[in-house]
Design a protein around this motif. Structure first.
Motif, PDB file in Angstrom:
ATOM      1  N   ALA B 238       0.861  -1.055  -0.115  1.00  0.00           N
ATOM      2  CA  ALA B 238      -0.114   0.327  -0.130  1.00  0.00           C
ATOM      3  C   ALA B 238       0.770   1.183  -0.088  1.00  0.00           C
ATOM      4  O   ALA B 238       0.624   2.135  -0.599  1.00  0.00           O
ATOM      5  CB  ALA B 238      -1.053  -0.026   1.321  1.00  0.00           C
ATOM      6  N   SER B 239       2.062   1.158   0.807  1.00  0.00           N
ATOM      7  CA  SER B 239       2.989   2.344   0.847  1.00  0.00           C
ATOM      8  C   SER B 239       3.442   2.656  -0.512  1.00  0.00           C
ATOM      9  O   SER B 239       3.703   3.783  -0.930  1.00  0.00           O
ATOM     10  CB  SER B 239       3.867   2.430   1.795  1.00  0.00           C
ATOM     11  OG  SER B 239       4.351   1.145   1.678  1.00  0.00           O
ATOM     12  N   LYS B 242       1.328   4.332  -2.765  1.00  0.00           N
ATOM     13  CA  LYS B 242       1.061   5.779  -2.524  1.00  0.00           C
ATOM     14  C   LYS B 242       2.354   6.652  -2.739  1.00  0.00           C
ATOM     15  O   LYS B 242       2.232   7.567  -3.311  1.00  0.00           O
ATOM     16  CB  LYS B 242       0.465   5.973  -1.105  1.00  0.00           C
ATOM     17  CG  LYS B 242       0.022   7.383  -0.899  1.00  0.00           C
ATOM     18  CD  LYS B 242      -0.972   7.600   0.162  1.00  0.00           C
ATOM     19  CE  LYS B 242      -1.503   9.013   0.497  1.00  0.00           C
ATOM     20  NZ  LYS B 242      -2.292   9.066   1.429  1.00  0.00           N
ATOM     21  N   TYR B 243       3.316   6.088  -2.213  1.00  0.00           N
ATOM     22  CA  TYR B 243       4.393   6.954  -2.121  1.00  0.00           C
ATOM     23  C   TYR B 243       5.743   6.547  -2.942  1.00  0.00           C
ATOM     24  O   TYR B 243       6.803   7.084  -2.942  1.00  0.00           O
ATOM     25  CB  TYR B 243       5.113   7.256  -0.511  1.00  0.00           C
ATOM     26  CG  TYR B 243       4.092   7.761   0.309  1.00  0.00           C
ATOM     27  CD1 TYR B 243       3.965   9.093   0.319  1.00  0.00           C
ATOM     28  CD2 TYR B 243       3.486   6.947   1.388  1.00  0.00           C
ATOM     29  CE1 TYR B 243       2.756   9.803   1.052  1.00  0.00           C
ATOM     30  CE2 TYR B 243       2.412   7.479   2.143  1.00  0.00           C
ATOM     31  CZ  TYR B 243       2.310   8.976   2.079  1.00  0.00           C
ATOM     32  OH  TYR B 243       1.366   9.667   2.954  1.00  0.00           O
ATOM     33  N   THR B 245       8.606   3.811  -4.622  1.00  0.00           N
ATOM     34  CA  THR B 245       9.742   2.831  -4.298  1.00  0.00           C
ATOM     35  C   THR B 245      10.352   4.076  -3.355  1.00  0.00           C
ATOM     36  O   THR B 245      11.194   3.749  -2.115  1.00  0.00           O
ATOM     37  CB  THR B 245      10.870   2.610  -5.339  1.00  0.00           C
ATOM     38  OG1 THR B 245      10.920   3.790  -6.155  1.00  0.00           O
ATOM     39  CG2 THR B 245      10.047   1.495  -5.810  1.00  0.00           C
ATOM     40  N   GLU B 247       9.701   5.703  -0.972  1.00  0.00           N
ATOM     41  CA  GLU B 247       9.254   5.463   0.545  1.00  0.00           C
ATOM     42  C   GLU B 247      10.303   4.931   1.201  1.00  0.00           C
ATOM     43  O   GLU B 247      10.340   4.792   2.675  1.00  0.00           O
ATOM     44  CB  GLU B 247       7.966   4.801   0.674  1.00  0.00           C
ATOM     45  CG  GLU B 247       7.324   5.199   2.217  1.00  0.00           C
ATOM     46  CD  GLU B 247       6.986   3.956   2.902  1.00  0.00           C
ATOM     47  OE1 GLU B 247       6.127   3.181   2.017  1.00  0.00           O
ATOM     48  OE2 GLU B 247       6.933   4.050   3.948  1.00  0.00           O
ATOM     49  N   VAL B 248      11.048   3.922   0.604  1.00  0.00           N
ATOM     50  CA  VAL B 248      12.008   3.048   1.371  1.00  0.00           C
ATOM     51  C   VAL B 248      13.231   3.823   2.137  1.00  0.00           C
ATOM     52  O   VAL B 248      13.693   3.335   2.955  1.00  0.00           O
ATOM     53  CB  VAL B 248      12.501   1.898   0.402  1.00  0.00           C
ATOM     54  CG1 VAL B 248      13.731   2.275  -0.460  1.00  0.00           C
ATOM     55  CG2 VAL B 248      12.826   0.713   1.022  1.00  0.00           C
ATOM     56  N   THR B 277       7.839  10.757   1.019  1.00  0.00           N
ATOM     57  CA  THR B 277       6.585  11.544   1.226  1.00  0.00           C
ATOM     58  C   THR B 277       6.936  12.930   0.795  1.00  0.00           C
ATOM     59  O   THR B 277       6.146  13.628   0.343  1.00  0.00           O
ATOM     60  CB  THR B 277       6.459  11.528   2.690  1.00  0.00           C
ATOM     61  OG1 THR B 277       7.692  11.480   3.422  1.00  0.00           O
ATOM     62  CG2 THR B 277       5.709  10.293   3.090  1.00  0.00           C
ATOM     63  N   TYR B 280       6.090  13.274  -2.571  1.00  0.00           N
ATOM     64  CA  TYR B 280       4.695  13.201  -2.906  1.00  0.00           C
ATOM     65  C   TYR B 280       3.981  14.534  -2.342  1.00  0.00           C
ATOM     66  O   TYR B 280       3.013  15.321  -2.976  1.00  0.00           O
ATOM     67  CB  TYR B 280       3.982  12.222  -1.642  1.00  0.00           C
ATOM     68  CG  TYR B 280       2.618  12.188  -1.744  1.00  0.00           C
ATOM     69  CD1 TYR B 280       2.066  11.279  -2.699  1.00  0.00           C
ATOM     70  CD2 TYR B 280       1.562  12.829  -0.801  1.00  0.00           C
ATOM     71  CE1 TYR B 280       0.444  10.954  -2.541  1.00  0.00           C
ATOM     72  CE2 TYR B 280       0.350  12.794  -0.902  1.00  0.00           C
ATOM     73  CZ  TYR B 280      -0.257  11.841  -1.539  1.00  0.00           C
ATOM     74  OH  TYR B 280      -1.553  11.560  -1.480  1.00  0.00           O
ATOM     75  N   ASP B 281       4.609  15.141  -1.295  1.00  0.00           N
ATOM     76  CA  ASP B 281       3.939  16.634  -0.795  1.00  0.00           C
ATOM     77  C   ASP B 281       4.422  17.548  -1.705  1.00  0.00           C
ATOM     78  O   ASP B 281       3.928  18.576  -1.815  1.00  0.00           O
ATOM     79  CB  ASP B 281       4.715  16.864   0.550  1.00  0.00           C
ATOM     80  CG  ASP B 281       3.963  15.998   1.577  1.00  0.00           C
ATOM     81  OD1 ASP B 281       2.801  15.405   1.356  1.00  0.00           O
ATOM     82  OD2 ASP B 281       4.616  15.929   2.742  1.00  0.00           O
ATOM     83  N   GLN B 292      -2.356  14.545  -6.202  1.00  0.00           N
ATOM     84  CA  GLN B 292      -1.186  13.812  -6.697  1.00  0.00           C
ATOM     85  C   GLN B 292      -1.473  12.295  -6.665  1.00  0.00           C
ATOM     86  O   GLN B 292      -1.014  11.550  -7.499  1.00  0.00           O
ATOM     87  CB  GLN B 292      -0.129  13.999  -5.999  1.00  0.00           C
ATOM     88  CG  GLN B 292       0.081  13.507  -4.407  1.00  0.00           C
ATOM     89  CD  GLN B 292      -0.452  14.929  -3.507  1.00  0.00           C
ATOM     90  OE1 GLN B 292      -1.600  15.516  -3.764  1.00  0.00           O
ATOM     91  NE2 GLN B 292       0.415  15.332  -2.842  1.00  0.00           N
ATOM     92  N   ASP B 293      -2.527  11.906  -6.070  1.00  0.00           N
ATOM     93  CA  ASP B 293      -2.787  10.497  -6.281  1.00  0.00           C
ATOM     94  C   ASP B 293      -3.719  10.028  -7.445  1.00  0.00           C
ATOM     95  O   ASP B 293      -3.268   9.029  -8.033  1.00  0.00           O
ATOM     96  CB  ASP B 293      -3.938  10.129  -4.857  1.00  0.00           C
ATOM     97  CG  ASP B 293      -3.254   9.892  -3.641  1.00  0.00           C
ATOM     98  OD1 ASP B 293      -2.328   9.135  -3.681  1.00  0.00           O
ATOM     99  OD2 ASP B 293      -3.997  10.098  -2.606  1.00  0.00           O
ATOM    100  N   TYR B 329      13.448   4.957  -5.917  1.00  0.00           N
ATOM    101  CA  TYR B 329      14.346   5.019  -4.855  1.00  0.00           C
ATOM    102  C   TYR B 329      15.804   4.907  -5.237  1.00  0.00           C
ATOM    103  O   TYR B 329      16.785   5.556  -4.600  1.00  0.00           O
ATOM    104  CB  TYR B 329      14.056   3.987  -3.990  1.00  0.00           C
ATOM    105  CG  TYR B 329      15.351   3.734  -2.882  1.00  0.00           C
ATOM    106  CD1 TYR B 329      15.438   4.376  -1.994  1.00  0.00           C
ATOM    107  CD2 TYR B 329      15.644   2.541  -3.065  1.00  0.00           C
ATOM    108  CE1 TYR B 329      16.521   4.404  -1.010  1.00  0.00           C
ATOM    109  CE2 TYR B 329      17.063   2.166  -2.091  1.00  0.00           C
ATOM    110  CZ  TYR B 329      17.330   3.192  -1.414  1.00  0.00           C
ATOM    111  OH  TYR B 329      18.319   2.885  -0.376  1.00  0.00           O
TER     112      TYR B 329
END
Ligand code: SF4
Lengths: 76, 647
Positions: B238-239, B242-243, B245, B247-248, B277, B280-281, B292-293, B329
């Protein structure tokens, strides 16, 4: 005691969106990282960092600690 | 009845211009599935040993797999395989997007490309038709321009294009094959090989193919697809969804596994400036209106996860066009923490340059990070670097060098050779700072922390790769998170953290076979896997059965993965490559990491050599040489390969 908490990645969605994963919690003096995880109703497996150092979930928090929680992820 | 695959392979001889279609039997597809295993079959069969990677004898094979094009997440992948001009060994790279499914719909399972054209050409394949066309007008152009010209020329906006950019044309050794101008078959210089053949692009379109795509059990397949859609929100991907790779980044930092300053440290103080994140922001398309989603994420054909980033930056020095996607990432790491750079727009801009000019972001960013460490230590001076202060943290220089590499200008001309060759050219002890295995730069998962990943970096036939086995965390500690999934591939005894025990090596080997299968059936390793992925190994088995109708077991699938690893290894053995080349960077043994939770960690030579012994023993290969034995090859129905090796 007051603990500054930062939630990263998907964990931050455990808080209202505008908070962007940041909050300050008032907790009993005996609180551990695990208590914070339970308090925030986080079900996923997490890794914790206090004042920049990695700690176990059983770690006893101290006043004014800055706690960061990360979800454990592989790959990427 | 044939389900899922076309049963057609197109052979392209660029020297003669001859195009022929081969129709292999069902048994061939069941044995090799597609992707990397199928590609390596043709390389072994049709390519002489010791071929020049940039000469006409090299073969570039592009394949999809038996389930590519089915309406389920994670199936749209294409593998390119050839001898690598970067590693001088077998090269192999995957990408997703919409090209792979469209290639299947266009009527073919693979393109086997031989020879060398005298002038630039492109291959146009549509609804079972195929031809080579002049590409002189496309040569030298960046990816976005080429896509636009081809759409116009062929009168169809739905074409899918896999192409090489100007960097590959100029012989940058880590040239990528780009599709959609933002998905890369990035590693091992497959784009450089394609460009050396003067093949600018492969263009596919299957107007009828999608409707005609036949599955043995369409209802069963739809159920599996819906299961994924339903389980996604609560799943561990799920992460990623949304965010993305990036996010890792946070977890890597927390664990001390975020390679920073050319792998000298596992932590980067400014990591939050470049993580998933923040992306994303701030810079995902739609971030300014909180949309953004919907607007800032992209996907691959039929995938519900939609993990791909779409960045848009309209102001400042680093403008980014959403057409070129956004960094993964690995890219935020190599251009970011490897280089000590915390300027996210600069990182996204460097990513865009790589997508426009067609370069692997890992090798490009890591080569620049290596140059930075050389400069910081006085091994490179302003005279070498065209007056550039090549220091850690200098975003402007990082971007400038990316561009100079793409155009092979000045100091960029040396860095275009990759860091290992650049160190040979420069000398002065610069090799001390390399983080290469088989002359290829290491990805952003640290062998010092992830011990089994380190072992796989060393033994993997196409060089250090982070997507060739599962990561250690999944099999460490008292309460591993995915016991049922790992048990499906025979892994039931989790190991202590940081171990490189026989049990951990067994985890490396078994998951390597699984990931190897994934690169052959050609599925996304975020969707199908033995741990945190959306679907477990049993669902992969069920998916293959629903599409093909084959009554197949997980064991049979793992054997396909093992077969492929053995074939890749045999390919290298034919060229005289053996255990001696199974190395990790010397720096990781000599220099302890600085700062953070992994401060003081380094690799141990004796432990590493013992792990190699154990890995070869468990693989049933010759322990002295690391070459597959006749016994093993015969067991895998590869006696013909043993014959080639004179075993
Ligand atoms: S998970 Fe991401 S990379 Fe994999 S198929 Fe889906 S969108 Fe593509």
């Amino acid at each position: 005691m007051e603990i500054k908490v930062r939630l990263h990645g998907l964990l931050r969605d455990s808080l209202p969106r505008e908070m962007k994963g940041q909050t300050t919690l008032t907790l009993p003096e005996t609180a551990t990282v695990q208590d914070v995880v339970a308090h925030l109703n986080i079900k996923r497996k997490v890794s914790a960092n206090v004042n920049g150092m990695q700690v176990q979930l059983s770690y006893r928090l101290q006043p004014n600690d800055a706690l960061q929680l990360f979800r454990i992820v592989g790959g990427g | 009845m044939r389900y899922g695959y076309n049963g057609k392979i197109l052979h392209v001889n660029l020297t003669t211009g001859e195009l022929t279609v081969e129709e292999p039997p069902e048994s061939f597809y069941r044995k090799y599935m597609g992707g990397s295993a199928l590609n390596t079959y043709y390389l072994l069969k049709e390519m002489p040993a010791n071929a020049d990677p940039l000469g006409p004898d090299n073969i570039l094979a592009l394949s999809v797999g038996v389930i590519t094009g089915a309406p389920i997440s994670g199936q749209s992948r294409m593998t390119s395989t050839a001898k690598s001009p970067l590693t001088d060994a077998i090269g192999d790279a995957q990408s997703g997007g919409f090209f792979p499914a469209e290639m299947k719909f266009a009527g073919f399972d693979a393109f086997i490309i031989k020879g060398q054209s005298s002038k630039p050409v492109y291959l146009w394949v549509h609804d079972g038709q195929y031809e080579l066309r002049d590409a002189s007008h496309l040569w030298g152009k960046i990816t976005g321009e080429v896509e636009a010209i081809l759409q116009e020329e062929l009168g169809d906006k739905q074409i899918e294009v896999a192409q090489v950019g100007p960097a590959s044309e100029l012989g940058v050794r880590y040239g990528a094959i780009m599709n959609m101008s933002n998905r890369a078959n990035g590693r091992t210089g497959m784009g450089t090989v394609m460009a050396s053949k003067k093949l600018k692009a492969v263009v596919v379109r299957g107007k009828q193919g999608k409707k005609q795509f036949k599955m043995a059990d369409p209802k069963g397949l739809i159920n599996l697809a819906q299961q994924g859609v339903k389980e996604l929100p609560e799943s561990d991907v799920a992460s990623l969804s949304k965010y993305g790779t990036p996010e890792v980044t946070g977890y890597q930092q927390a664990a001390g596994g975020l390679p920073s300053y050319n792998y000298n440290s596992g932590v980067f103080d400014s990591w939050e400036a470049i993580d998933g994140t923040t992306m994303y922001d701030t810079i995902l398309r739609g971030a300014d209106e909180d949309k953004q989603d919907r607007r800032g994420r992209d996907t691959c054909y039929a995938c519900t996860i939609r993990c791909k980033r779409v960045v848009e930056i309209t102001e400042g020095p680093y403008k980014v066009d959403p057409y070129y996607g956004g960094p993964e990432y690995e890219t935020t790491s190599t251009f970011g923490n490897y280089c000590g750079v915390s300027d996210l727009p600069a990182v996204a801009y460097a990513n865009q340059l790589c997508n426009q000019y067609g370069m692997d972001t890992i090798s490009c960013g890591a080569t620049i990070a290596w140059a930075m460490e050389c400069f910081e230590n006085g091994k490179l001076t302003l005279e070498d670097t065209d007056g550039l202060e090549v220091r850690f943290g200098n975003a402007e220089v990082m971007v400038k060098l990316t561009e100079m590499i793409a155009k092979r200008e000045g100091f960029g001309n040396i860095l275009a050779e990759g860091s290992a060759r650049a160190a040979e050219i420069i000398g002065r002890g610069t090799e001390e700072y390399l983080i290469t295995s088989r002359k290829q730069e290491a990805p952003a998962h640290m062998p010092q922390l992830k011990r089994s990943i380190g072992l796989i970096y060393a033994v993997n036939p196409f060089g250090a790769d982070h997507q060739s086995s599962e990561h250690d965390g999944a099999y460490e500690g008292d309460e591993p998170e995915y016991p049922e999934r790992l048990a499906m591939i025979g892994l039931t005894e989790a190991q202590p953290p940081l171990s490189l025990s026989p049990g951990k090596i067994n985890f490396a080997l078994k998951t390597q076979h699984f990931y190897s299968l994934a690169d052959s059936v050609n599925v996304c390793q975020f969707v199908y896997g033995p741990a945190w992925q959306l679907y477990d190994p049993e669902v992969l088995r069920a998916t293959i059965t629903a599409v093909t109708g084959w009554d197949i077991t997980i064991d049979e699938l793992l054997t396909i993965g093992e077969r492929r690893v053995n074939m890749l290894r045999a390919f290298n053995a034919r060229d005289g490559i053996d255990r001696e080349q199974d190395q990790l960077p010397a720096k990781m043994f000599k220099k302890a990491l600085k700062n953070g939770p992994t401060a003081g960690l380094k690799l141990d030579r004796a432990e590493f050599e013992a792990a190699l012994d154990e890995y070869f023993r468990q693989s049933n290969w010759d322990v002295e040489t690391g070459i597959p034995t006749r016994h093993k090859l015969t067991e895998l129905d590869l006696a013909w390969v043993a014959d080639q090796l004179n075993l």
